[in-house]
Write a protein that holds these residues in place. Structure first.
Motif, PDB file in Angstrom:
ATOM      1  N   ASP A   1       7.670   1.964   4.178  1.00 45.42           N
ATOM      2  CA  ASP A   1       7.301   0.893   3.616  1.00 45.42           C
ATOM      3  C   ASP A   1       7.570  -0.705   4.450  1.00 45.42           C
ATOM      4  OD1 ASP A   1       6.190  -0.739   1.672  1.00 45.42           O
ATOM      5  OD2 ASP A   1       7.963  -1.369   0.684  1.00 45.42           O
ATOM      6  N   SER A   2       8.706  -0.639   5.014  1.00 50.16           N
ATOM      7  CA  SER A   2       9.041  -1.738   6.105  1.00 50.16           C
ATOM      8  C   SER A   2       8.279  -1.643   7.551  1.00 50.16           C
ATOM      9  CB  SER A   2      10.498  -1.609   6.538  1.00 50.16           C
ATOM     10  OG  SER A   2      10.954  -0.537   7.438  1.00 50.16           O
ATOM     11  N   LEU A   3       7.604  -0.515   7.665  1.00 47.18           N
ATOM     12  CA  LEU A   3       6.777  -0.530   8.782  1.00 47.18           C
ATOM     13  C   LEU A   3       5.314  -0.796   8.451  1.00 47.18           C
ATOM     14  CD1 LEU A   3       8.057   2.781  10.401  1.00 47.18           C
ATOM     15  CD2 LEU A   3       8.628   0.474  11.085  1.00 47.18           C
TER      16      LEU A   3
ATOM     17  N   GLN B   1       2.059   2.298   3.495  1.00 47.69           N
ATOM     18  CA  GLN B   1       2.293   2.539   2.132  1.00 47.69           C
ATOM     19  C   GLN B   1       1.282   3.955   1.526  1.00 47.69           C
ATOM     20  OE1 GLN B   1       1.288  -0.629   2.994  1.00 47.69           O
ATOM     21  NE2 GLN B   1       3.645  -1.102   3.276  1.00 47.69           N
ATOM     22  N   SER B   2       0.750   4.406   2.628  1.00 51.83           N
ATOM     23  CA  SER B   2      -0.205   5.687   2.249  1.00 51.83           C
ATOM     24  C   SER B   2       0.027   6.728   3.430  1.00 51.83           C
ATOM     25  CB  SER B   2      -1.631   5.444   2.274  1.00 51.83           C
ATOM     26  OG  SER B   2      -2.109   4.857   3.226  1.00 51.83           O
ATOM     27  N   VAL B   3       0.132   7.827   3.119  1.00 53.75           N
ATOM     28  CA  VAL B   3       0.319   9.068   3.976  1.00 53.75           C
ATOM     29  C   VAL B   3      -0.689  10.330   3.632  1.00 53.75           C
ATOM     30  CG1 VAL B   3       2.000  10.171   2.413  1.00 53.75           C
ATOM     31  CG2 VAL B   3       2.130  10.563   4.931  1.00 53.75           C
TER      32      VAL B   3
ATOM     33  N   ASP C   1      -0.661   4.796   6.914  1.00 53.43           N
ATOM     34  CA  ASP C   1      -1.300   3.442   7.138  1.00 53.43           C
ATOM     35  C   ASP C   1      -0.986   2.570   5.813  1.00 53.43           C
ATOM     36  OD1 ASP C   1      -3.177   1.366   7.920  1.00 53.43           O
ATOM     37  OD2 ASP C   1      -3.674   2.898   9.460  1.00 53.43           O
ATOM     38  N   VAL C   2      -1.720   1.854   5.818  1.00 53.42           N
ATOM     39  CA  VAL C   2      -1.438   0.646   4.440  1.00 53.42           C
ATOM     40  C   VAL C   2      -2.160   1.399   3.214  1.00 53.42           C
ATOM     41  CG1 VAL C   2      -2.196  -1.456   6.038  1.00 53.42           C
ATOM     42  CG2 VAL C   2      -3.752  -0.477   4.850  1.00 53.42           C
ATOM     43  N   GLU C   3      -1.650   0.717   2.262  1.00 54.24           N
ATOM     44  CA  GLU C   3      -1.875   1.219   0.806  1.00 54.24           C
ATOM     45  C   GLU C   3      -3.290   1.601   0.537  1.00 54.24           C
ATOM     46  OE1 GLU C   3       0.044   0.044  -3.418  1.00 54.24           O
ATOM     47  OE2 GLU C   3      -1.373  -1.464  -2.901  1.00 54.24           O
ATOM     48  N   HIS C   4      -3.662   2.761   0.052  1.00 57.99           N
ATOM     49  CA  HIS C   4      -5.077   3.222  -0.365  1.00 57.99           C
ATOM     50  C   HIS C   4      -5.811   3.424   0.844  1.00 57.99           C
ATOM     51  CE1 HIS C   4      -4.099   2.914  -4.436  1.00 57.99           C
ATOM     52  NE2 HIS C   4      -3.676   1.299  -4.404  1.00 57.99           N
ATOM     53  N   HIS C   5      -5.282   3.642   1.949  1.00 51.82           N
ATOM     54  CA  HIS C   5      -6.207   3.896   3.441  1.00 51.82           C
ATOM     55  C   HIS C   5      -6.898   5.094   3.457  1.00 51.82           C
ATOM     56  CE1 HIS C   5      -7.333   2.942   7.496  1.00 51.82           C
ATOM     57  NE2 HIS C   5      -6.661   4.142   7.560  1.00 51.82           N
ATOM     58  N   TYR C   6      -5.982   6.082   2.848  1.00 52.04           N
ATOM     59  CA  TYR C   6      -6.579   7.263   2.801  1.00 52.04           C
ATOM     60  C   TYR C   6      -7.384   7.831   1.564  1.00 52.04           C
ATOM     61  CZ  TYR C   6      -3.797   7.396   7.106  1.00 52.04           C
ATOM     62  OH  TYR C   6      -3.387   6.881   8.412  1.00 52.04           O
ATOM     63  N   ALA C   7      -8.470   7.186   1.559  1.00 53.02           N
ATOM     64  CA  ALA C   7      -9.243   7.358   0.415  1.00 53.02           C
ATOM     65  C   ALA C   7     -10.115   8.524   0.779  1.00 53.02           C
ATOM     66  CB  ALA C   7     -10.374   6.154   0.502  1.00 53.02           C
ATOM     67  N   PRO C   8     -10.816   9.194  -0.281  1.00 54.30           N
ATOM     68  CA  PRO C   8     -11.228  10.722  -0.096  1.00 54.30           C
ATOM     69  C   PRO C   8     -12.180  10.841   1.065  1.00 54.30           C
ATOM     70  CG  PRO C   8     -11.502   9.894  -2.560  1.00 54.30           C
ATOM     71  CD  PRO C   8     -10.993   8.596  -1.689  1.00 54.30           C
TER      72      PRO C   8
END
Length: 166
Positions: free
Chosen positions: A109-111, A114-116, A135-142
């Motif tokens: 999170d500190s980097l 919020q997504s993997v 990457d950032v939150e919700h980056h890896y969408a379908p």
């Protein structure tokens, strides 16, 4: 990303992987392909030794936070079942979801991650490693997850093979 961009990224990977004589060069080519195709603020490769029940980070885009050294024991948990047993991609799009399987979630999170996505790499019927993109939150969408399956999976196998040979 347009189909022309995808073709360009593939061609760049092809040239880089053809010239790769070290694991670092092979994984660097894979990292650049992943960056262009789906994006990844943090990119690592873990190699797995199931006989010894350890994993080793063999490549990292952030050597200060995640050095490529040493080993860590394999943990038998939900993540293991998905990636090792089922050989499916593990996807988490919030830090809360990440925290349920990765004890270092606060560092992640500190980097700003919020997504993997953890992509299992299977050679000759054996799981030999994972390619990890964060990457950032919700980056890896379908649609990005599908692009990883379509565009990163085979190059990941090639990069691991070159790394094993180097």
């Amino acid at each position: 990303m347009t189909s022309s961009d995808t073709v360009s990224a593939r061609l760049q990977f092809d040239a880089a992987i053809a010239a790769a004589t070290t694991a670092e060069a092979a994984f660097g080519a894979l990292q650049e392909l992943a960056r262009q195709i789906v994006g990844a603020k943090l990119f690592t490769v873990m190699e797995v030794d199931m006989e010894a029940e350890v994993a080793r980070r063999s490549y990292t885009s952030d050597p200060e936070s995640y050095p490529a050294s040493g080993t860590k024991p394999i943990r038998y948990d939900r993540w293991f079942d998905i990636v090792h047993k089922e050989r499916q991609l593990f996807v988490a799009n919030t830090i809360e979801d990440i925290s349920t399987v990765f004890p270092d979630y606060e560092l992640i999170d500190s980097l700003g991650c919020q997504s993997v996505v953890n992509l299992p790499v299977v050679l000759a019927g054996e799981l030999v490693g994972t390619v990890n993109m964060l990457d950032v939150e919700h980056h890896y969408a379908p649609e990005r997850v599908e692009a990883i399956k379509r565009e990163i999976s085979i190059p990941a196998k090639l990069a691991l093979l070159i790394a094993q040979r180097a």
